[in-house]
Design a protein around this motif. Sequence first.
Motif, PDB file in Angstrom:
ATOM      1  N   THR A 147       0.854  -1.195   0.000  1.00 24.01           N
ATOM      2  CA  THR A 147       0.000   0.000   0.000  1.00 24.01           C
ATOM      3  C   THR A 147       0.885   1.238   0.000  1.00 24.01           C
ATOM      4  O   THR A 147       2.045   1.190   0.409  1.00 24.01           O
ATOM      5  CB  THR A 147      -0.916   0.023   1.244  1.00 24.01           C
ATOM      6  OG1 THR A 147      -0.129  -0.206   2.416  1.00 24.01           O
ATOM      7  CG2 THR A 147      -2.005  -1.039   1.140  1.00 24.01           C
ATOM      8  N   ALA A 148       0.310   2.361  -0.431  1.00 25.14           N
ATOM      9  CA  ALA A 148       1.102   3.600  -0.531  1.00 25.14           C
ATOM     10  C   ALA A 148       1.540   4.101   0.839  1.00 25.14           C
ATOM     11  O   ALA A 148       2.617   4.697   0.982  1.00 25.14           O
ATOM     12  CB  ALA A 148       0.291   4.676  -1.244  1.00 25.14           C
ATOM     13  N   TYR A 149       0.693   3.865   1.844  1.00 24.64           N
ATOM     14  CA  TYR A 149       1.040   4.171   3.225  1.00 24.64           C
ATOM     15  C   TYR A 149       1.009   2.864   4.010  1.00 24.64           C
ATOM     16  O   TYR A 149       0.673   1.813   3.444  1.00 24.64           O
ATOM     17  CB  TYR A 149       0.087   5.225   3.798  1.00 24.64           C
ATOM     18  CG  TYR A 149       0.282   6.587   3.157  1.00 24.64           C
ATOM     19  CD1 TYR A 149       1.123   7.530   3.724  1.00 24.64           C
ATOM     20  CD2 TYR A 149      -0.358   6.914   1.972  1.00 24.64           C
ATOM     21  CE1 TYR A 149       1.332   8.771   3.136  1.00 24.64           C
ATOM     22  CE2 TYR A 149      -0.152   8.152   1.361  1.00 24.64           C
ATOM     23  CZ  TYR A 149       0.697   9.068   1.951  1.00 24.64           C
ATOM     24  OH  TYR A 149       0.904  10.294   1.354  1.00 24.64           O
ATOM     25  N   ILE A 150       1.377   2.872   5.263  1.00 25.27           N
ATOM     26  CA  ILE A 150       1.632   1.573   5.889  1.00 25.27           C
ATOM     27  C   ILE A 150       0.376   0.759   6.221  1.00 25.27           C
ATOM     28  O   ILE A 150       0.466  -0.447   6.432  1.00 25.27           O
ATOM     29  CB  ILE A 150       2.513   1.704   7.156  1.00 25.27           C
ATOM     30  CG1 ILE A 150       1.821   2.462   8.279  1.00 25.27           C
ATOM     31  CG2 ILE A 150       3.852   2.309   6.820  1.00 25.27           C
ATOM     32  CD1 ILE A 150       2.583   2.366   9.606  1.00 25.27           C
ATOM     33  N   ALA A 151      -0.804   1.405   6.227  1.00 26.08           N
ATOM     34  CA  ALA A 151      -2.027   0.663   6.541  1.00 26.08           C
ATOM     35  C   ALA A 151      -3.106   0.811   5.474  1.00 26.08           C
ATOM     36  O   ALA A 151      -4.155   0.166   5.566  1.00 26.08           O
ATOM     37  CB  ALA A 151      -2.580   1.103   7.894  1.00 26.08           C
ATOM     38  N   ALA A 152      -2.857   1.651   4.483  1.00 23.15           N
ATOM     39  CA  ALA A 152      -3.861   1.925   3.440  1.00 23.15           C
ATOM     40  C   ALA A 152      -3.184   2.660   2.289  1.00 23.15           C
ATOM     41  O   ALA A 152      -1.980   2.930   2.341  1.00 23.15           O
ATOM     42  CB  ALA A 152      -4.998   2.773   4.027  1.00 23.15           C
ATOM     43  N   ASP A 153      -3.971   2.992   1.301  1.00 21.89           N
ATOM     44  CA  ASP A 153      -3.421   3.783   0.191  1.00 21.89           C
ATOM     45  C   ASP A 153      -3.553   5.279   0.456  1.00 21.89           C
ATOM     46  O   ASP A 153      -3.360   6.091  -0.450  1.00 21.89           O
ATOM     47  CB  ASP A 153      -4.112   3.400  -1.129  1.00 21.89           C
ATOM     48  CG  ASP A 153      -3.539   2.107  -1.702  1.00 21.89           C
ATOM     49  OD1 ASP A 153      -2.305   1.918  -1.595  1.00 21.89           O
ATOM     50  OD2 ASP A 153      -4.310   1.289  -2.217  1.00 21.89           O
ATOM     51  N   HIS A 154      -3.919   5.631   1.656  1.00 24.94           N
ATOM     52  CA  HIS A 154      -3.940   7.029   2.081  1.00 24.94           C
ATOM     53  C   HIS A 154      -3.357   7.094   3.480  1.00 24.94           C
ATOM     54  O   HIS A 154      -3.271   6.075   4.190  1.00 24.94           O
ATOM     55  CB  HIS A 154      -5.363   7.608   2.044  1.00 24.94           C
ATOM     56  CG  HIS A 154      -6.333   6.847   2.911  1.00 24.94           C
ATOM     57  ND1 HIS A 154      -6.453   7.067   4.268  1.00 24.94           N
ATOM     58  CD2 HIS A 154      -7.201   5.842   2.618  1.00 24.94           C
ATOM     59  CE1 HIS A 154      -7.364   6.264   4.772  1.00 24.94           C
ATOM     60  NE2 HIS A 154      -7.838   5.497   3.801  1.00 24.94           N
TER      61      HIS A 154
END
Length: 388
Positions: A147-154
């Motif tokens: 994912t783009a961030y560690i828990a989601a794509d935002h």
Amino acid sequence: MGVKLYTLDASPAARAAMMALEIFNVPFEKIDVNLGEGEHLTPEYLKKNPMHTVPVLEDGDLILHDSHTILTYLADTYGKDDSWYPKDTKKRALVDQKLFFDSAILYRRGRNISTSVIMEGKKTKEQKHLDLIEEAFGFMEAFLSRTAYIAADHVTIADVSALSSMSSLVNLHKFDEKKYPKTAAWYKKMKSTPYCKKYNDHGEKALHELVTKLLNSWKNPMHTVPVLEDGDLILHDSHTILTYLADTYGKDDSWYPKDIKKRALVDQKLFFDSAILYARGRNITYSVIMEGNKTKEQKHLDLIEEAYGFMEEFLSRTTYIAADHVTIADVSALSSMSSMVNLQKFDESKYPKTAAWYKKMKSTPYCKKYNDHGEKLVIEWLAKLLNS
């Protein structure tokens, strides 16, 4: 009753809480806890947090003492939407998972080293602890490959929490951006955020400087800074460092003449800085920072005033303090004078030669690059303590 945060800038956990308060636009009273003075061990503080750690958040009758819980509470209570901490149970579980990852892995592995150095007096970073940090970098890369961030794509609060820990980890163990490109890109994005610049960067630097100072103290029995290492040579007095650098790396001898008589004049002013300028400024800084005095003693101010007079006399004889051209003695005196003029009013009309010299030295690129910021930090710190 407004929100209060008991905090310490150097603490990654406290930085995460402050960043969250900024993100969710929550006004708060920042209460700095002086661990060195034992403020975290007072009965009042222990009542709020029996573990005597920072941060502690008070919001009305609610008291919370874990940064990850503080972040979830703030997001649920003050978040305008649930993007930072989703209400969807599956999405929330993914954020929670990374909050626990930060708590158990990122934060803990950084704390292994900082605790061993700060609290236990260790003078080296143990390889096993460095290996664990390296492994943690690998975990981050794996997560950020999905994912783009560690828990989601935002971005979510998990990223904020991880940022505060990562910003300390990269100072404890070399971070190879080529080996971990996804993590490097994420870190760059997170470091560029306004909440990071406002509430993380200063504390990150403070912790890094403290750990570095303590690690270097074995190299200097007087446990002072600076310490210079050049191969197998270790030097721990700034004046000696200046003479060594000039002799070893100077392109010519203008900064520190080889002529014995000219060199003696430079040495004379280096010792003048050490014994008079620096020492008289330190009289005040030490009394305020280390001894807790809340006023500047008049006898110390009088000694600084006398030192200004000495400078004026020297500069009435030569353009710079040891010659008619700049030498390392001027560089050394500049660093001391730039603190002194903030401790005791400097009357330019009374000391015109010194004022002209000071203006020239302050305009130099090396002063702007390496003196001005530190000068400002010391003065702000002193002002805070004197006004406390």
